[in-house]
Design a protein around this motif. Structure first.
Motif, short mmCIF file in Angstrom:
data_model
loop_
_atom_site.label_atom_id
_atom_site.label_comp_id
_atom_site.label_asym_id
_atom_site.label_seq_id
_atom_site.Cartn_x
_atom_site.Cartn_y
_atom_site.Cartn_z
N PRO A 58 0.81 -1.17 0.05
CA PRO A 58 -0.03 -0.11 -0.09
C PRO A 58 0.71 1.24 0.03
CG PRO A 58 0.07 -1.23 2.24
CD PRO A 58 0.69 -2.09 1.30
N PHE A 59 2.00 1.26 0.42
CA PHE A 59 2.88 2.34 0.55
C PHE A 59 3.18 2.84 -0.93
CE2 PHE A 59 5.71 -1.40 1.17
CZ PHE A 59 6.10 -1.23 0.32
N THR A 60 3.16 2.02 -2.00
CA THR A 60 3.51 2.29 -3.26
C THR A 60 2.33 3.36 -3.66
OG1 THR A 60 4.79 0.35 -3.65
CG2 THR A 60 3.93 1.54 -5.59
N ILE A 65 -0.12 8.59 -5.06
CA ILE A 65 -1.02 9.66 -4.64
C ILE A 65 -0.27 10.89 -4.28
CG2 ILE A 65 -3.13 10.18 -3.25
CD1 ILE A 65 -3.83 7.30 -3.37
N SER A 66 0.62 10.71 -3.53
CA SER A 66 1.32 11.95 -2.91
C SER A 66 1.83 12.58 -4.21
CB SER A 66 2.30 11.59 -2.03
OG SER A 66 2.89 12.69 -1.35
N MET A 71 1.70 17.55 -8.21
CA MET A 71 1.68 17.95 -9.59
C MET A 71 0.35 18.35 -9.73
SD MET A 71 3.79 14.93 -11.47
CE MET A 71 5.59 14.78 -11.22
N GLY A 72 -0.53 18.56 -8.82
CA GLY A 72 -1.76 19.39 -8.90
C GLY A 72 -2.76 18.30 -9.61
N VAL A 73 -2.53 16.95 -9.47
CA VAL A 73 -3.48 16.08 -9.92
C VAL A 73 -4.28 15.54 -8.51
CG1 VAL A 73 -4.01 13.85 -11.01
CG2 VAL A 73 -2.39 15.51 -12.02
#
Length: 365
Positions: A58-60, A65-66, A71-73
């Motif tokens: 899950p850390f991947t 997501i981070s 990047m604004g997504v």
């Protein structure tokens, strides 16, 4: 003429070889001039379906997501990512001394999750931090993986590791580490191996080269050397590093590899008279001191000569006798000749050490 050349060559081979000296730069380092380890965390993208299984790592997913958020997504909270081409990795590098801003260093990228391979991946910009938590370099680039692998129908083959790669010049130095080389009126030499004799010899060699009281040994590891200030210090250090010193003989040591039976020893290992019995093996070492009387015209001196006999007996009556000086190498060679196992060697040498007959430190690897 050819006969004379052959005679001269034979005489040269019979002459004793002098002890080779070593440069100070091979024996010691300058205090403060050192490497610094860097570490970081990042993502490798562009893998061909060989990335982390996101359900088990899950850390991947959190890292992806981070990264997208920076990047604004912005993804909806209920979004479930099924990634196959991304792998979480640690990035390590070594920051050499005197590294300046803008210089590049090599980095090693290692998989953290369960990625099958990092081959063909690209490391996304990852900050590299030192022990103080400060960022000293930024890493990014395409990975070079030396391994190869293939799988089909349940069969799999692999050569070398696929989960580790390197990026040559993949990190750019963003912060320099200050060094104290030009500060003060002296520099400190740190010996690679602690030895009071070697430290004293280094100080004597420097004093002979640059004058009396130029160097003072502080202990068995450190030598203080007076050095000029400013730009002249670099030239001084260059000359000092190339001064040759004859290092002291190391401590007597015997290294035993219990798995392979290899026995390695240095020239300072000595043995006393002893008798060792192990199973069907018996080792007897006996030394007789005689007096050597040189001729009146030779100009020599009377010396004591040790005549040593080593007898090794097995249950089948086989006896090996070596008429030489007391040498551990002769004992080991004889034991191997009659089929002694590595465990036999280990036990016999340990018994000699416990009895005080073996003057050396035993190191078992």
């Amino acid at each position: 003429m050819k006969i004379l050349q052959k005679i001269l060559l034979m005489l040269a081979l019979l002459l004793p070889l002098g002890v080779s000296a070593e440069r100070i730069k091979d024996l010691a380092s300058i205090q403060g001039v050192r490497d610094n380890q860097l570490i970081g965390y990042g993502l490798v993208v562009g893998l061909d379906g060989s990335g982390d299984q996101t359900t088990q790592t899950p850390f991947t997913v959190q890292s992806v997501i981070s990264m997208l958020s920076n990047m604004g997504v912005n993804l909806p909270p209920t979004t479930t990512l099924q990634l196959k081409n991304v792998a979480a990795v640690t990035v390590t590098a070594t920051l050499p001394p005197f590294a300046r801003l803008g210089q590049t260093i090599d980095v090693t990228v290692s998989s953290v999750g369960n990625a099958k391979s990092l081959r063909g991946g690209t490391l996304v910009m990852a900050p590299l931090k030192g022990a103080d938590g400060q960022v000293y370099a930024m890493a990014q680039g395409s990975l070079l993986v030396g391994g190869a692998g293939a799988s089909s129908g349940g069969s799999k083959t692999q050569v070398n590791h696929l989960s580790v790669g390197i990026i040559s010049g993949g990190a750019t130095v963003e912060r320099a580490v200050p060094t104290a080389l030009g500060q003060g009126d002296s520099i400190m030499l740190n010996l690679n191996k602690m030895d009071f004799t070697t430290a004293s010899r280094i100080a004597e060699a420097i004093n002979q080269k640059f004058g009396a009281d130029s160097a003072v040994p502080l202990d068995g590891r450190t030598v203080q050397v007076s050095a000029p200030s400013g730009n002249a210090r670099v030239a001084f250090v260059s000359q000092m590093e190339n001064v040759e010193v004859e290092p002291a003989a190391g401590a007597a040591k015997v290294i035993i590899n219990a798995r392979t039976g290899s026995v390695v020893m240095n020239q300072t290992v000595t043995l006393d008279d002893c008798a060792v019995s192990h199973g069907s093996l018996t080792v007897v070492i006996k030394t007789e001191n005689t007096v050597s009387q040189p001729g009146m015209l030779s100009g020599g001196e009377t010396e004591k000569v040790a005549n040593s006999n080593i007898d090794i007996k097995a249950s089948d009556g086989k006896i090996l006798t070596l008429k030489r000086g007391v040498s551990l190498g002769d004992v080991v060679k004889s034991l191997n000749a009659i089929g002694a196992t590595p465990q036999d060697l280990l036990v016999i040498l340990q018994a000699m050490k416990s009895a005080g007959a073996l003057h050396a430190d035993l190191e078992i690897i």
